[in-house]
Design a protein around this motif. Sequence first.
Motif, PDB file in Angstrom:
ATOM      1  N   GLU A 192      -2.020  -6.329  -3.944  1.00 41.96           N
ATOM      2  CA  GLU A 192      -2.274  -6.619  -2.752  1.00 41.96           C
ATOM      3  C   GLU A 192      -2.680  -8.031  -2.535  1.00 41.96           C
ATOM      4  O   GLU A 192      -2.934  -8.731  -1.456  1.00 41.96           O
TER       5      GLU A 192
ATOM      6  N   PRO B  47       0.820  -1.166   0.067  1.00 43.48           N
ATOM      7  CA  PRO B  47      -0.115  -0.091   0.106  1.00 43.48           C
ATOM      8  C   PRO B  47       0.818   1.386   0.076  1.00 43.48           C
ATOM      9  O   PRO B  47       0.622   2.067  -0.909  1.00 43.48           O
TER      10      PRO B  47
ATOM     11  N   ILE C  47       2.430   6.294  -7.339  1.00 46.86           N
ATOM     12  CA  ILE C  47       1.200   7.411  -7.527  1.00 46.86           C
ATOM     13  C   ILE C  47       1.560   8.979  -7.435  1.00 46.86           C
ATOM     14  O   ILE C  47       1.660   9.753  -8.256  1.00 46.86           O
TER      15      ILE C  47
ATOM     16  N   VAL D 100      -3.160   7.459 -12.945  1.00 47.34           N
ATOM     17  CA  VAL D 100      -3.365   7.178 -11.379  1.00 47.34           C
ATOM     18  C   VAL D 100      -4.480   5.964 -11.559  1.00 47.34           C
ATOM     19  O   VAL D 100      -4.200   5.112 -10.538  1.00 47.34           O
ATOM     20  N   SER D 101      -5.488   5.848 -11.944  1.00 47.22           N
ATOM     21  CA  SER D 101      -6.490   5.163 -11.960  1.00 47.22           C
ATOM     22  C   SER D 101      -6.037   3.669 -11.985  1.00 47.22           C
ATOM     23  O   SER D 101      -6.305   2.655 -11.316  1.00 47.22           O
TER      24      SER D 101
ATOM     25  N   GLY E 188       2.399   1.640  -3.351  1.00 42.95           N
ATOM     26  CA  GLY E 188       1.619   2.188  -4.361  1.00 42.95           C
ATOM     27  C   GLY E 188       1.492   3.733  -4.223  1.00 42.95           C
ATOM     28  O   GLY E 188       1.320   4.419  -5.298  1.00 42.95           O
ATOM     29  N   ASN E 189       1.357   4.238  -3.192  1.00 46.87           N
ATOM     30  CA  ASN E 189       1.235   5.549  -2.785  1.00 46.87           C
ATOM     31  C   ASN E 189       2.172   6.278  -3.431  1.00 46.87           C
ATOM     32  O   ASN E 189       2.310   7.178  -3.916  1.00 46.87           O
TER      33      ASN E 189
ATOM     34  N   SER F   7      -3.922   2.530  -9.410  1.00 45.89           N
ATOM     35  CA  SER F   7      -4.436   1.994  -8.219  1.00 45.89           C
ATOM     36  C   SER F   7      -4.954   0.478  -8.360  1.00 45.89           C
ATOM     37  O   SER F   7      -5.040  -0.290  -7.540  1.00 45.89           O
ATOM     38  N   VAL F   8      -5.576   0.388  -9.595  1.00 45.11           N
ATOM     39  CA  VAL F   8      -6.293  -1.071  -9.982  1.00 45.11           C
ATOM     40  C   VAL F   8      -5.037  -2.034  -9.856  1.00 45.11           C
ATOM     41  O   VAL F   8      -5.422  -3.107  -9.162  1.00 45.11           O
TER      42      VAL F   8
ATOM     43  N   GLN G 137      -2.523  -1.839  -8.206  1.00 51.92           N
ATOM     44  CA  GLN G 137      -2.044  -1.864  -6.675  1.00 51.92           C
ATOM     45  C   GLN G 137      -2.882  -3.074  -5.866  1.00 51.92           C
ATOM     46  O   GLN G 137      -2.561  -3.785  -5.144  1.00 51.92           O
ATOM     47  N   MET G 138      -4.407  -2.866  -6.349  1.00 51.65           N
ATOM     48  CA  MET G 138      -5.071  -3.846  -5.496  1.00 51.65           C
ATOM     49  C   MET G 138      -4.953  -5.107  -5.980  1.00 51.65           C
ATOM     50  O   MET G 138      -5.164  -6.146  -5.150  1.00 51.65           O
TER      51      MET G 138
END
Lengths: 290, 258
Positions: A277, A213, A220, A266-267, A216-217, A270-271, A273-274
């Motif tokens: 995880e 997490p 971004i 960025v979107s 990923g931050n 984020s995907v 990153q999910m």
Amino acid sequence: MDARTPPEATHAAEDLDIARLRHVRPRYYGRWAAVAIILAFVVFIVVSFARGNIGWETTGQYLFWPTILRGLVNTIWISIASMAAGIVLGVLCAVGRSSPNPVLRWVAMFYAWFFRGTPVILQLLIWFNLALVFPKFGIPGVWQMRTVDIITPAFAALLGLGLNEGAYISEIVRAGMLSVDRGQHEAAKSIGMSYGLALRRIIMPQAMRVVIPPLGNEFIGLLKTSSLASIIGFSDLLRSSQDLYYDSGRVIELLMVAGFWYLVVVSIASVGQMGLERRFGRGYGAVLRR
Amino acid sequence: MMRPLVSALRVGKSFAGHAALVDVTLDVTPGEVVCIIGPSGSGKTTFLRCINQLERIDAGALWVNGELTGYRHAAGALYPLNEAEISRQRRVTGMVFQRFNLFPHMTALQNVTEGPMQVLKQSAAEARAEAKRLLDRVGLSHKAQAYPAELSGGQQQRVAIARSLAMHPKLMLFDEPTSALDAELVGEVLQVMRDLAASGMTMLVVTHELGFAREVGHRVVFMDHGRVVEVGTPAEIMNDPKETRTRHFLRTVLTRSA
């Protein structure tokens, strides 16, 4: 009272009536009020921008402009490359910090201190102007190049962003390693693993769960921080849209184009990153089942 | 007499000035099950960890499988071995921890195959076949695909035993293997250990389960304040201890569990 008396028998008839009544679910009027206010605000913002002095059709025209797309590609690759460099440096530095060798510990600490202690923009400018310190690069008499030929804007950006990122990532990785129970090291040793093998197979995969997490931050953040490289002449997304509005004068329209693409990238990140995880959450609570 | 598998001679270990082990001398012959009892802080666990070199001894000498552990002697001193040599020596022993320490990101099967595949470089097929056999032996073949978080404490500890056995150790060390378990799960782990003892495995067990020590142990060692106070057969130690400290400890433990 007799222990075998049915418990209901001690209650009055009206209590029994009350106990039979329907239970009404709680109502949250405050939530509905909040929703209404937020919706009204959103409508206001959207309408303002739609009616405002923005040529949306111009924005649309520039969306897939070759210069913009080239800038977008540059932003993406410099971010991925800097992130990769940052992860390698960060892991090395985090392992160095936990080394029994005091010299290694100090080098790792100095690195993090130095690169976290100065603004990225300053670091970028120093790398770009490195030729002022070292005009030539190489081994005298064997092979030499002019520093200005090596330090292109892209290379300076990669050095500046990558080294800076590594310093931050080292702390994230260190936190991840600290989150792994000491018993895991001992269990790994007890089945004959060397430190390196234990790190790779046992410690790091568990640290990843904690590390993803914030990592990923960082990525971004980096996608946007990379726009700072525009000041040393690197043609990233922001720089490309600026180049275009210097020509056409459509400032806000082109800034909207840049904003749109940043949001898209960025979107997607984020995907991604999910997904990561979920991958590294194997064996833990919420994502137990594959 | 058979050559001992473990031979400790005047072993000492201190942590920041505090003596955790003092002059510990003990031999364990192959096939023997030795149970170590004693109050907490008596050095039982430290002794086990020294045998597996999770701690480095700083006095005396310790041989495992005929090899001097942790050091080589030359020119009148003992010089520490390097990391790789220590890892190699460790493979002779398996260790089962109080808190299981299974790898949470791997399934039960992967926990067992990890050592054979990564350290012994066995093929995946070979390691899996062996792991399945071992999980079957501890009664958990149906849980091969479960992650540790999906297993009870007793099941986790049995997987941990299988994980150790997969490395084909000559000696199994158990560090209070049932202390972290709910009372009703203790029995299943002790049963696996009983079977292991019956198969002829050499075992060194730090335990508070006096019943297990009496039934399975060939010898019982009582430790206190980092020293071996008394060694004998379970009957000798538990029915007729010579030392007052042993007697005192046994009385405290027995009144507590009564």
